[in-house]
Write an enzyme that holds these catalytic residues in place. Structure first.
Site, PDB file in Angstrom:
ATOM      1  N   PRO A  42       0.732  -1.020   0.128  1.00  0.00           N
ATOM      2  CA  PRO A  42       0.010  -0.105  -0.119  1.00  0.00           C
ATOM      3  C   PRO A  42       1.055   1.278   0.191  1.00  0.00           C
ATOM      4  O   PRO A  42       1.792   1.325   0.706  1.00  0.00           O
ATOM      5  CB  PRO A  42      -0.809  -0.027   1.415  1.00  0.00           C
ATOM      6  CG  PRO A  42       0.109  -0.977   2.197  1.00  0.00           C
ATOM      7  CD  PRO A  42       0.709  -1.838   1.151  1.00  0.00           C
ATOM      8  N   MET A  43       0.525   2.376  -0.943  1.00  0.00           N
ATOM      9  CA  MET A  43       1.407   3.407  -0.734  1.00  0.00           C
ATOM     10  C   MET A  43       0.424   4.764  -1.101  1.00  0.00           C
ATOM     11  O   MET A  43      -0.336   4.626  -1.998  1.00  0.00           O
ATOM     12  CB  MET A  43       2.475   3.515  -1.939  1.00  0.00           C
ATOM     13  CG  MET A  43       3.660   2.699  -1.664  1.00  0.00           C
ATOM     14  SD  MET A  43       5.118   2.975  -2.621  1.00  0.00           S
ATOM     15  CE  MET A  43       4.421   1.670  -3.748  1.00  0.00           C
ATOM     16  N   GLN A  96      -6.311  -1.513   2.473  1.00  0.00           N
ATOM     17  CA  GLN A  96      -6.104  -1.234   3.600  1.00  0.00           C
ATOM     18  C   GLN A  96      -6.834  -0.007   4.452  1.00  0.00           C
ATOM     19  O   GLN A  96      -6.834   1.075   3.994  1.00  0.00           O
ATOM     20  CB  GLN A  96      -4.451  -0.612   3.575  1.00  0.00           C
ATOM     21  CG  GLN A  96      -3.924  -0.534   5.140  1.00  0.00           C
ATOM     22  CD  GLN A  96      -2.441  -0.074   4.940  1.00  0.00           C
ATOM     23  OE1 GLN A  96      -2.070   0.936   4.729  1.00  0.00           O
ATOM     24  NE2 GLN A  96      -1.382  -0.685   5.316  1.00  0.00           N
ATOM     25  N   CYS A 126       2.070   3.252   9.765  1.00  0.00           N
ATOM     26  CA  CYS A 126       2.470   4.662   9.396  1.00  0.00           C
ATOM     27  C   CYS A 126       2.933   5.472  10.512  1.00  0.00           C
ATOM     28  O   CYS A 126       2.337   5.432  11.580  1.00  0.00           O
ATOM     29  CB  CYS A 126       1.189   5.305   8.689  1.00  0.00           C
ATOM     30  SG  CYS A 126       1.444   7.075   8.063  1.00  0.00           S
ATOM     31  N   ASN A 224       8.746  -7.075   4.344  1.00  0.00           N
ATOM     32  CA  ASN A 224       8.690  -5.941   3.617  1.00  0.00           C
ATOM     33  C   ASN A 224       9.943  -5.081   3.908  1.00  0.00           C
ATOM     34  O   ASN A 224      10.343  -4.830   5.186  1.00  0.00           O
ATOM     35  CB  ASN A 224       7.513  -5.251   3.848  1.00  0.00           C
ATOM     36  CG  ASN A 224       7.520  -3.837   3.450  1.00  0.00           C
ATOM     37  OD1 ASN A 224       6.893  -2.856   4.110  1.00  0.00           O
ATOM     38  ND2 ASN A 224       7.648  -3.597   2.161  1.00  0.00           N
ATOM     39  N   ASP A 226      12.983  -2.616   1.547  1.00  0.00           N
ATOM     40  CA  ASP A 226      14.169  -2.755   0.580  1.00  0.00           C
ATOM     41  C   ASP A 226      14.351  -3.841  -0.409  1.00  0.00           C
ATOM     42  O   ASP A 226      15.337  -4.154  -0.839  1.00  0.00           O
ATOM     43  CB  ASP A 226      15.633  -2.857   1.548  1.00  0.00           C
ATOM     44  CG  ASP A 226      15.611  -1.754   2.642  1.00  0.00           C
ATOM     45  OD1 ASP A 226      14.687  -0.757   2.567  1.00  0.00           O
ATOM     46  OD2 ASP A 226      16.540  -1.606   3.617  1.00  0.00           O
TER      47      ASP A 226
HETATM   48  C1  LIG Z   1       4.961   6.826  -1.105  1.00  0.00           C
HETATM   49  C2  LIG Z   1       4.819   6.009   0.059  1.00  0.00           C
HETATM   50  C3  LIG Z   1       3.556   6.000   0.527  1.00  0.00           C
HETATM   51  C4  LIG Z   1       3.342   5.066   1.589  1.00  0.00           C
HETATM   52  N1  LIG Z   1       1.856   4.802   2.032  1.00  0.00           N
HETATM   53  C5  LIG Z   1       1.806   3.603   2.764  1.00  0.00           C
HETATM   54  C6  LIG Z   1       0.290   3.376   3.143  1.00  0.00           C
HETATM   55  O1  LIG Z   1      -0.563   4.197   2.806  1.00  0.00           O
HETATM   56  N2  LIG Z   1       0.163   2.198   4.068  1.00  0.00           N
HETATM   57  C7  LIG Z   1       1.303   1.696   4.555  1.00  0.00           C
HETATM   58  O2  LIG Z   1       1.027   0.567   5.052  1.00  0.00           O
HETATM   59  N3  LIG Z   1       2.549   1.800   4.201  1.00  0.00           N
HETATM   60  C8  LIG Z   1       2.547   2.806   3.376  1.00  0.00           C
HETATM   61  N4  LIG Z   1       4.235   3.007   3.055  1.00  0.00           N
HETATM   62  C9  LIG Z   1       5.103   2.163   3.478  1.00  0.00           C
HETATM   63  C10 LIG Z   1       5.352   1.084   2.530  1.00  0.00           C
HETATM   64  O3  LIG Z   1       4.341   0.397   2.292  1.00  0.00           O
HETATM   65  C11 LIG Z   1       6.447  -0.032   2.951  1.00  0.00           C
HETATM   66  O4  LIG Z   1       6.182  -0.317   3.891  1.00  0.00           O
HETATM   67  C12 LIG Z   1       7.822   0.934   3.011  1.00  0.00           C
HETATM   68  O5  LIG Z   1       8.298   1.673   2.233  1.00  0.00           O
HETATM   69  C13 LIG Z   1       9.197  -0.059   3.325  1.00  0.00           C
HETATM   70  O6  LIG Z   1       9.232  -0.977   2.121  1.00  0.00           O
HETATM   71  P1  LIG Z   1      10.052  -0.454   0.760  1.00  0.00           P
HETATM   72  O7  LIG Z   1      11.716  -0.545   1.567  1.00  0.00           O
HETATM   73  O8  LIG Z   1       9.943  -1.754  -0.410  1.00  0.00           O
HETATM   74  O9  LIG Z   1       9.749   0.812   0.420  1.00  0.00           O
HETATM   75  C14 LIG Z   1       4.253   4.157   1.956  1.00  0.00           C
HETATM   76  C15 LIG Z   1       5.666   4.353   1.334  1.00  0.00           C
HETATM   77  C16 LIG Z   1       5.738   5.164   0.530  1.00  0.00           C
HETATM   78  C17 LIG Z   1       7.405   5.343  -0.051  1.00  0.00           C
END
Ligand SMILES: Cc1cc2nc3c(=O)[nH]c(=O)nc-3n(C[C@H](O)[C@H](O)[C@H](O)COP(=O)(O)O)c2cc1C
Length: 360
Positions: A42-43, A96, A126, A224, A226
């Protein structure tokens, strides 16, 4: 406060390439099959339906909406309903939800299920101040009993699996208590981002803490943090023993990451990076889908960040930055993409020579 641009890229890992891994599809409940076990995170302001569909077509076994407020869903707020605008044929998609009141979370889960969610996920990670100061997101890490009540209420309210996404802890790596509370409440799976709330996005993800959690609970764990290519996915699987991986920043401007990891899990050769022509086609497809969903004006505004990610760290990024503010029509956007591809010409020629099969 958003996430700074330089943190929107996962840090690189060095070291040896881990041996191949084998993983079965992850099955949650009776109907939610995550195949391959590789998930689009989720982002917020990113994982809307055009991007979810694109990543799914590239091989993501599950995609997840951006976090949506429980009250927004229950009261039918336009913004919340738009975030859960699940499209026919999109599946499997998780919705989510963030909130803290068990009854309200249960009602919101019912709405998400009625809108077609294949699972509902609770945001417990978050780190943003405005979210945690109202007791939401990572603030739940400090309230295991509330977490248990939330999962009990939601699991009783819906038939689809209820999962939770958390961090390694608040300040210390102490997520085990909260993970066990989720399990007691009936959670179907847990995603852990191996950084604490206080880490925000700094440093490398802590794989040891994910491994500890895998050993401490009897439900599937999704690793989750990196994961940005097939090598880092292997590393996550190997070191932690997790059941699936979730990719966030590694998928920004890079939906191809899913076919890489999918191919590797199937023991197939890793597909070459997309040629400039393939990249152009994919970016255009993303834009067309965006226009179909949100119209031209909004597409021209919101697609800009995606374009920067698609051309990140190349001469094309600079060219795009100069043109962004004047992108008002789809023709402007398309011309920007062409200019960025043109600016990368020398790079692309070197790329084509080193990947002779890439155009096939
Ligand atoms: C732009 C952005 C928005 C995000 N929004 C959410 C979100 O809405 N809900 C959530 O659980 N995590 C959110 N995250 C966290 C990511 O889902 C993830 O847990 C975190 O970036 C670590 O993973 P990665 O290293 O693959 O980026 C967000 C991350 C980014 C970069």
């Amino acid at each position: 406060m958003g996430i700074p641009f330089d943190k929107l890229k996962p840090p690189k890992w060095g070291g040896e390439v881990p041996a191949p891994v084998e993983r079965e599809p992850l099955v949650l409940g009776t109907d939610c099959v995550i195949d391959p076990p590789v998930i689009l995170s989720p982002m917020a302001a990113v994982t809307n339906s055009p991007y979810r569909k694109l990543c799914q077509a590239m091989g993501a076994g599950l995609t997840v909406t951006e976090m949506v407020s429980d009250k927004g869903l229950v009261h039918g707020a336009d913004r919340a309903l738009e975030m859960v605008d699940l499209q026919p044929g999109e599946g499997p998609v998780g919705v989510q939800i963030f909130g803290k009141d068990p009854e309200m979370m249960a009602e919101a889960a019912k709405v998400a299920q009625a809108m077609g969610a294949d699972l509902v996920d609770v945001n417990m990670g978050c780190p943003m101040r405005k979210v945690v100061s109202s007791g939401h997101g990572a603030a739940l890490l400090r309230e295991p009993e509330r977490v248990r009540d939330i999962f009990v209420a939601m699991s009783e309210a819906v038939d689809v699996p209820v999962t939770g996404k958390t961090r390694a802890g608040w300040e210390d790596t102490d997520a085990i208590e909260v993970a066990q509370a989720m399990q007691e409440g009936g959670a179907a799976a847990l995603t852990i981002h191996g950084r604490t709330r206080c880490d925000f996005y700094d440093g490398h993800v802590d794989l040891a803490v994910i491994r500890e959690l895998v050993k401490s609970v009897d439900m599937p764990v999704i690793g989750n943090g990196d994961v940005c290519d097939w090598v880092s996915a292997r590393r996550m699987f190997h070191i932690t023993g997790c059941d699936a991986v979730m990719v966030a920043r590694g998928a920004l401007g890079n939906p191809w990451v899913f076919r890489e990891i999918q191919a590797d899990l199937r023991g197939e050769p890793i597909p070459p990076k997309p040629t400039p022509e393939r990249k152009r086609q994919t970016v255009r497809r993303h834009i067309e889908s965006y226009v179909d969903t949100f119209g031209v004006e909004r597409t021209c505004r919101e697609i800009r960040k995606h374009l920067l990610w698609y051309f990140r760290d190349t001469p094309g990024e600079k060219v795009l930055r100069r043109r962004l503010s004047s992108m008002e029509t789809i023709a402007d956007v398309t011309a920007g993409i062409d200019a960025a591809i043109e600016a990368n010409h020398g790079i692309d020629e070197r790329f084509a020579k080193s990947h002779p099969r890439a155009n096939s």
